[in-house]
Design a protein around this motif. Structure first.
Motif, PDB file in Angstrom:
ATOM      1  N   LEU A   1      34.999 -13.831 -34.251  1.00  0.00           N
ATOM      2  CA  LEU A   1      35.305 -13.566 -35.657  1.00  0.00           C
ATOM      3  C   LEU A   1      36.738 -13.066 -35.805  1.00  0.00           C
ATOM      4  CD1 LEU A   1      31.945 -11.786 -36.553  1.00  0.00           C
ATOM      5  CD2 LEU A   1      32.588 -14.142 -37.056  1.00  0.00           C
ATOM      6  N   THR A   2      37.160 -12.226 -34.896  1.00  0.00           N
ATOM      7  CA  THR A   2      38.544 -11.759 -34.818  1.00  0.00           C
ATOM      8  C   THR A   2      38.897 -11.660 -33.344  1.00  0.00           C
ATOM      9  OG1 THR A   2      38.048  -9.393 -34.695  1.00  0.00           O
ATOM     10  CG2 THR A   2      38.111 -10.369 -36.904  1.00  0.00           C
ATOM     11  N   ASP A   3      40.078 -11.172 -33.068  1.00  0.00           N
ATOM     12  CA  ASP A   3      40.474 -10.998 -31.675  1.00  0.00           C
ATOM     13  C   ASP A   3      39.622  -9.949 -30.970  1.00  0.00           C
ATOM     14  OD1 ASP A   3      42.406 -12.891 -31.939  1.00  0.00           O
ATOM     15  OD2 ASP A   3      44.047 -11.470 -32.295  1.00  0.00           O
ATOM     16  N   THR A   4      38.979  -9.076 -31.724  1.00  0.00           N
ATOM     17  CA  THR A   4      38.227  -7.976 -31.110  1.00  0.00           C
ATOM     18  C   THR A   4      36.735  -7.997 -31.447  1.00  0.00           C
ATOM     19  OG1 THR A   4      38.762  -6.542 -32.983  1.00  0.00           O
ATOM     20  CG2 THR A   4      40.245  -6.474 -31.078  1.00  0.00           C
ATOM     21  N   VAL A   5      36.291  -8.929 -32.271  1.00  0.00           N
ATOM     22  CA  VAL A   5      34.882  -8.980 -32.670  1.00  0.00           C
ATOM     23  C   VAL A   5      34.325 -10.361 -32.334  1.00  0.00           C
ATOM     24  CG1 VAL A   5      33.217  -8.742 -34.533  1.00  0.00           C
ATOM     25  CG2 VAL A   5      35.273  -7.317 -34.517  1.00  0.00           C
ATOM     26  N   LYS A   6      33.220 -10.382 -31.640  1.00  0.00           N
ATOM     27  CA  LYS A   6      32.637 -11.637 -31.167  1.00  0.00           C
ATOM     28  C   LYS A   6      31.153 -11.677 -31.513  1.00  0.00           C
ATOM     29  CE  LYS A   6      32.315 -11.874 -26.769  1.00  0.00           C
ATOM     30  NZ  LYS A   6      32.774 -11.971 -25.364  1.00  0.00           N
ATOM     31  N   LEU A   7      30.700 -12.834 -32.001  1.00  0.00           N
ATOM     32  CA  LEU A   7      29.296 -13.042 -32.330  1.00  0.00           C
ATOM     33  C   LEU A   7      28.687 -14.022 -31.336  1.00  0.00           C
ATOM     34  CD1 LEU A   7      26.955 -12.578 -34.382  1.00  0.00           C
ATOM     35  CD2 LEU A   7      27.753 -14.639 -35.552  1.00  0.00           C
ATOM     36  N   THR A   8      27.515 -13.681 -30.794  1.00  0.00           N
ATOM     37  CA  THR A   8      26.804 -14.536 -29.853  1.00  0.00           C
ATOM     38  C   THR A   8      25.411 -14.821 -30.381  1.00  0.00           C
ATOM     39  OG1 THR A   8      27.981 -13.518 -27.990  1.00  0.00           O
ATOM     40  CG2 THR A   8      25.998 -14.786 -27.475  1.00  0.00           C
ATOM     41  N   SER A   9      25.030 -16.098 -30.349  1.00  0.00           N
ATOM     42  CA  SER A   9      23.679 -16.507 -30.741  1.00  0.00           C
ATOM     43  C   SER A   9      23.068 -17.277 -29.578  1.00  0.00           C
ATOM     44  CB  SER A   9      23.714 -17.391 -31.991  1.00  0.00           C
ATOM     45  OG  SER A   9      22.432 -17.939 -32.253  1.00  0.00           O
ATOM     46  N   ILE A  10      21.839 -16.903 -29.205  1.00  0.00           N
ATOM     47  CA  ILE A  10      21.132 -17.555 -28.102  1.00  0.00           C
ATOM     48  C   ILE A  10      19.751 -17.973 -28.597  1.00  0.00           C
ATOM     49  CG2 ILE A  10      20.297 -17.343 -25.734  1.00  0.00           C
ATOM     50  CD1 ILE A  10      22.285 -14.962 -25.447  1.00  0.00           C
ATOM     51  N   THR A  11      19.496 -19.271 -28.588  1.00  0.00           N
ATOM     52  CA  THR A  11      18.231 -19.823 -29.071  1.00  0.00           C
ATOM     53  C   THR A  11      17.587 -20.622 -27.945  1.00  0.00           C
ATOM     54  OG1 THR A  11      19.204 -20.034 -31.272  1.00  0.00           O
ATOM     55  CG2 THR A  11      17.122 -21.180 -30.893  1.00  0.00           C
ATOM     56  N   SER A  12      16.262 -20.494 -27.799  1.00  0.00           N
ATOM     57  CA  SER A  12      15.604 -21.177 -26.695  1.00  0.00           C
ATOM     58  C   SER A  12      14.183 -21.575 -27.060  1.00  0.00           C
ATOM     59  CB  SER A  12      15.560 -20.262 -25.464  1.00  0.00           C
ATOM     60  OG  SER A  12      14.763 -20.813 -24.435  1.00  0.00           O
ATOM     61  N   TYR A  13      13.769 -22.698 -26.489  1.00  0.00           N
ATOM     62  CA  TYR A  13      12.356 -23.116 -26.533  1.00  0.00           C
ATOM     63  C   TYR A  13      11.974 -23.580 -25.134  1.00  0.00           C
ATOM     64  CZ  TYR A  13       8.024 -25.538 -27.686  1.00  0.00           C
ATOM     65  OH  TYR A  13       6.706 -25.944 -27.734  1.00  0.00           O
ATOM     66  N   ARG A  14      10.825 -23.057 -24.634  1.00  0.00           N
ATOM     67  CA  ARG A  14      10.356 -23.442 -23.310  1.00  0.00           C
ATOM     68  C   ARG A  14       8.869 -23.736 -23.371  1.00  0.00           C
ATOM     69  NH1 ARG A  14      13.970 -23.349 -19.595  1.00  0.00           N
ATOM     70  NH2 ARG A  14      12.344 -24.020 -18.153  1.00  0.00           N
ATOM     71  N   ALA A  15       8.418 -24.624 -22.470  1.00  0.00           N
ATOM     72  CA  ALA A  15       6.993 -24.959 -22.384  1.00  0.00           C
ATOM     73  C   ALA A  15       6.663 -25.344 -20.954  1.00  0.00           C
ATOM     74  CB  ALA A  15       6.654 -26.106 -23.326  1.00  0.00           C
ATOM     75  N   PHE A  16       5.411 -25.096 -20.550  1.00  0.00           N
ATOM     76  CA  PHE A  16       4.966 -25.530 -19.228  1.00  0.00           C
ATOM     77  C   PHE A  16       3.463 -25.749 -19.238  1.00  0.00           C
ATOM     78  CE2 PHE A  16       4.446 -20.884 -18.649  1.00  0.00           C
ATOM     79  CZ  PHE A  16       3.156 -20.828 -18.135  1.00  0.00           C
ATOM     80  N   GLU A  17       2.998 -26.492 -18.218  1.00  0.00           N
ATOM     81  CA  GLU A  17       1.577 -26.632 -17.928  1.00  0.00           C
ATOM     82  C   GLU A  17       1.399 -26.526 -16.422  1.00  0.00           C
ATOM     83  OE1 GLU A  17      -2.336 -29.444 -18.830  1.00  0.00           O
ATOM     84  OE2 GLU A  17      -0.319 -30.286 -19.094  1.00  0.00           O
ATOM     85  N   ASP A  18       0.428 -25.723 -16.011  1.00  0.00           N
ATOM     86  CA  ASP A  18       0.151 -25.529 -14.595  1.00  0.00           C
ATOM     87  C   ASP A  18      -1.335 -25.772 -14.361  1.00  0.00           C
ATOM     88  OD1 ASP A  18       0.677 -24.925 -11.940  1.00  0.00           O
ATOM     89  OD2 ASP A  18       0.269 -22.793 -12.201  1.00  0.00           O
ATOM     90  N   MET A  19      -1.672 -26.744 -13.503  1.00  0.00           N
ATOM     91  CA  MET A  19      -3.063 -27.089 -13.206  1.00  0.00           C
ATOM     92  C   MET A  19      -3.297 -26.942 -11.708  1.00  0.00           C
ATOM     93  SD  MET A  19      -3.733 -30.446 -15.611  1.00  0.00           S
ATOM     94  CE  MET A  19      -2.428 -31.409 -14.846  1.00  0.00           C
ATOM     95  N   PHE A  20      -4.377 -26.252 -11.343  1.00  0.00           N
ATOM     96  CA  PHE A  20      -4.700 -26.088  -9.931  1.00  0.00           C
ATOM     97  C   PHE A  20      -6.173 -25.705  -9.791  1.00  0.00           C
ATOM     98  CE2 PHE A  20      -3.259 -22.091 -11.632  1.00  0.00           C
ATOM     99  CZ  PHE A  20      -4.069 -21.119 -11.069  1.00  0.00           C
ATOM    100  N   SER A  21      -6.733 -26.007  -8.618  1.00  0.00           N
ATOM    101  CA  SER A  21      -8.105 -25.652  -8.277  1.00  0.00           C
ATOM    102  C   SER A  21      -8.081 -24.710  -7.086  1.00  0.00           C
ATOM    103  CB  SER A  21      -8.922 -26.898  -7.937  1.00  0.00           C
ATOM    104  OG  SER A  21      -8.997 -27.782  -9.045  1.00  0.00           O
ATOM    105  N   VAL A  22      -9.052 -23.797  -7.040  1.00  0.00           N
ATOM    106  CA  VAL A  22      -9.076 -22.790  -5.981  1.00  0.00           C
ATOM    107  C   VAL A  22     -10.480 -22.666  -5.415  1.00  0.00           C
ATOM    108  CG1 VAL A  22      -8.664 -20.389  -5.389  1.00  0.00           C
ATOM    109  CG2 VAL A  22      -7.228 -21.500  -7.108  1.00  0.00           C
TER     110      VAL A  22
END
Length: 842
Positions: free
Chosen positions: A381-402
């Motif tokens: 925004l200026t030499d001394t002010v900074k804006l950070t935006s972090i956006t995320s989407y994650r997905a998983f599937e885990d299949m196993f037999s025991v």
């Protein structure tokens, strides 16, 4: 371009970070011995000319306090490892980095927990993959929070650096970082048209391929794509019991060559990551990344260590009880993928005599698929002010037999299918208010939903008393007095939401003095609904029907965490710091009730950490010594009970509860020494003592009451928690020999010691199976690597050997004797392996 923007873009190419610490500190003070080592260093490098010729220990840039700082200026216990340093150590996944970090334990979980890891720092963390549980170590990939332990044993693909922050990071990294945080930073594109390709071949037909390419699309728009492939045969033979043991009364099912069905502990994964960066000017920097991972293999390596269950319902065949005959050996088992139909032999409840057990079956393969996209926007925004935006989407599937009994017996079997999606948004405003003051204000929101499908076939439910006793209390004279058959389907939805606001300020009133303070307010919410159906998938389960459709009391927790740190730099060579910081891990509801009484909640746990430390660069930066001493005040420890007749009676148990409070103190050291040109010696060491100050009486099977400091109560719980090693150390050394026009040759050796860990939460009775087979012994491993590099350093050939002395050890154990299953399984670590890798950079 200033250093802040370089580090925030994760472009800083950190140099190799190596450390040394003495490894023989028993019987002496760590601090005193380390100071003695510093005093003795001139004797190690007495030749002043040689010391002058040696390269200095490199500066390392970290971003732990929301802005770029030298590692040596940051008042936090941090281990920072560059990608090249990890490669030198033959570290290719998350769990491998723990060798180099004091007080850190990262291990693949047992087969019962699928594709997940156990993670703890200073004894605080989590080993349970269930989405109802929260990890106590925050894992971040390019500043995006990775919410689950499932899939967290990440391949170190195209990593720029890893920062391991020890101690609670409740204000700096926030959510569930009471033990600390592990932060991965990928190499981001800069348009230099560089890249590499690596091919590896090794033991048991190991094949690894990896590569990356960085390219410029147009001015200000850059891309980077990376990929990895791994395949390797397993090291645990799974045999057909009937084929290998004819005449024992168990029919052969498949046989195969030499009765071998397949091998566990194999590797089979594919991963790809793409990053697009838009950087049109010095004000705006936008990075968009996406990744995909597919990991398919047989179950994790496991062997049977103890087997004894006389319940007739679990017999492998009529007249073939579950006992030591099914213990195969150090590198084999009789794992199966299901249990046959049968009828229930009643004990305590005679009217259930002849109730049917349906046949169940599953897959021999464990399958994990995960993907995610994220975007990071940096705007000045200026030499001394900074804006950070972090956006995320994650997905998983885990299949196993025991197959919990690792045999054709019918003790217990389960199919598991976990699906999960999560998205998060973080906004952060950084301001340099003056030459004296840096400030950060931020907010965080995340939303997650998991669905845990499971089919459980548990046939060992019993009172556990001899037949005559069973008959005397109204049952049938049947071994172990079976209670009821337990087969069910669960399909539980779990929703988790988290909101947080935080602030951090750093004030530098004088050149040598820095004061840092931070606050973070967090609200965590969790909802858990139980589905308990018969195997038809429609009707409520006969014995757990009261739970079907039951929504547990939602968890809603508010928390204010704080941090205060002060450091003073005496001179360019030495800095000391002191800090106090808090952290917490959210509570929830017991996710595995095997009777309605076990569907109960557990509360949050919390910690306050007091720490003093020193960071020094000595002998013209030939020697780096970082030391810290810490004291933990830990409240309401969340521990999972695997035996809990006090909650609903006999039968299975996997119930998390708040077990009590504890104090813990420890010391940690990391040292790097470059005595002469080409030689690097690095090491780390940690020691931690743990003392319970009070224990919840009901957790150890006594009458309900307040947390008790009575030693007779405290003695009933293990004297250290899971995930704590009293001693841990590693030492490594490498020498880069210049061969002139022939390039260079670099031999390296690493030796690491992992301390012993406990098995179950409750103290094992001396001489019991849990005491004899259920504990994790300490072990020492040695790895070696020989690397040749061409003179232009664009071609590398490396020969590596891990576990050089072929040490047999266990990474985890799964003890179900307390629950009545009569089984203890262990996960052997990987035997000695060799590999040769060729890497070409361009």
């Amino acid at each position: 371009m200033d250093a802040d923007r370089l580090a925030d873009r994760a472009e800083t190419n950190l140099p190799r970070n190596n450390r040394i610490a003495t490894t023989a500190l028993k019987g002496a003070s760590l601090l005193g011995l380390a100071m003695g080592m510093i005093a003795a260093t001139p004797a190690l490098a007495a030749d002043a000319d040689a010391r002058a010729a040696a390269p200095k220990v490199e500066e390392i840039i970290v971003t732990a306090q929301f802005h770029t700082q030298k590692l040596q200026d940051t008042p936090i216990a941090i281990t920072a490892l560059s990608g090249s340093s990890l490669e030198d150590r033959s570290a290719n996944n998350l769990s491998a980095i723990s060798d180099s970090a004091p007080s850190v334990i990262l291990r693949p979980a047992s087969a019962a927990f699928g594709d997940s890891i156990t993670a703890s720092i200073r004894g605080l963390g989590q080993g349970d993959f269930d989405p109802a549980m929260e990890p106590g170590v925050g894992i971040y990939i390019d500043d995006v929070y990775f919410p689950r332990l499932t899939g967290a044993n990440l391949d170190l693909m195209d990593v720029d650096r890893v920062e391991v922050l020890r101690g609670p990071q409740g204000t700096l990294t926030g959510k569930n970082s009471e033990g600390g945080a592990i932060k991965f930073y990928s190499k981001v594109p800069n348009g230099d048209n560089s890249g590499y390709i690596t091919a590896t071949y090794g033991s048991r037909n190991r094949i690894n391929l990896a590569g990356s390419a960085d390219f410029k699309l147009v001015d200000g728009l850059y891309g980077r794509i990376s990929g990895a492939y791994g395949d390797q045969d397993g090291y645990i033979n799974v045999y057909d019991f009937g084929c290998r043991n004819p005449g024992q009364g168990v029919a052969s099912t498949t046989g195969g060559t030499n009765c071998l069905k397949y091998k566990e502990g194999d590797v089979g994964y594919k991963a790809v990551r793409g990053i697009l960066r838009y950087n049109p000017n010095d004000k705006l920097d936008v990075t968009i990344s996406g990744d995909y991972t597919k990991d398919q293999h047989h179950n994790a390596a496991q062997v049977l260590l103890y087997a004894n269950n006389q319940n007739p319902n679990v017999a492998a065949a009529p007249g073939v009880p579950y006992d030591s005959r099914f213990i195969c050996g150090p590198f084999c088992n009789y794992d199966t993928t299901g249990q046959g139909a049968a009828t229930f032999t009643a004990g305590l409840l005679p009217f259930l005599q002849g109730a049917p057990f349906q046949a169940t079956s599953g897959s021999e393969l464990s399958k994990y698929t995960g993907w995610g996209v994220s975007g990071k926007i940096l705007y000045n925004l200026t030499d001394t002010v900074k804006l950070t935006s972090i956006t995320s989407y994650r997905a998983f599937e885990d299949m196993f037999s025991v197959d919990n009994d690792l045999s054709p017996a019918n003790v217990g079997f389960g199919n598991n299918d976990i699906t999960d999606w999560s998205w998060s948004q973080e906004l952060r405003l950084n301001a340099r208010l003056s030459n004296m003051v840096n400030a950060t204000l931020g907010g965080y929101y995340s939303d997650e939903k998991s669905v845990y499908y499971t089919l459980q076939d548990i046939r060992y439910v019993a009172v556990g008393v001899p037949g005559p006793v069973c008959a005397a209390i109204g049952g049938v004279n049947t071994p172990t007095c079976p209670v009821y058959p337990l087969q069910f389907i669960g399909n539980d939805p779990i929703t988790t939401k988290s909101k947080g606001v935080y602030g951090d300020i750093e004030i530098k009133p004088t050149d040598g003095l820095t004061i840092n303070g931070g606050l973070r307010y967090t609200n965590d919410q969790k909802n858990y609904t139980f589905v308990r159906l018969n195997l038809d998938g429609v009707t409520p389960q006969t014995f757990l029907g009261a739970l079907n459709g039951f929504t547990a009391t939602p968890f809603n927790g508010n928390r204010l965490d704080y941090r205060f740190a002060v450091d003073y730099r005496f001179n360019p060579q030495a800095m000391v710091y002191a800090s106090v910081a808090s952290g917490y891990k959210a509570g929830g509801d017991g996710p595995r009730p095997f009777n309605p009484a076990q569907a109960i909640a557990f509360g949050s746990e919390s910690v306050v950490n007091y720490e003093i430390g020193t960071k020094t660069d000595l002998l013209d930066r030939k020697l780096r010594v970082n030391l810290d001493v810490f004291y933990l005040d830990f409240k309401n420890a969340q521990l999972t009970l695997l035996s809990c007749p006090q909650y609903g009676g006999a039968g299975p148990c996997a119930l998390p509860q708040n077990a009590g409070n504890a104090h813990s103190k420890g010391v940690e050291a990391e040292v790097t020494l470059r005595p002469v040109a080409g030689l690097v010696i690095d090491s780390s060491l940690s020691y931690q003592d743990w003392k319970w100050t009070c224990v919840n009486p009901q957790v150890v099977g006594l009458a309900q009451g307040p947390c008790s400091s009575d030693q007779s109560v405290i003695s009933l719980i293990n004297q250290q928690p899971p995930g704590l090693e009293k001693w841990k150390w590693n030492v490594g050394a490498q020498y880069d020999a210049d061969l002139g026009n022939a390039g260079s040759l670099t031999p390296r050796i690493d030796v690491s010691y992992q301390g012993s860990q406990i098995g179950n939460v409750l103290a094992a009775t001396p001489g019991s199976p849990s005491a004899l087979y259920g504990q994790l012994d300490a072990y020492t491993l040695t790895n070696a690597r020989l690397t040749w590099r061409s003179r232009t350093r664009d071609l590398t050939v490396a020969l590596a050997v891990t576990n050089v002395f072929d040490k047999y050890y266990y990474t985890s154990k799964f003890d179900l004797t307390g629950a009545g299953a009569g089984a203890i399984a262990g996960s052997p670590g990987r035997p000695r392996e060799w590999s040769i890798a060729i890497k070409k950079t361009f």
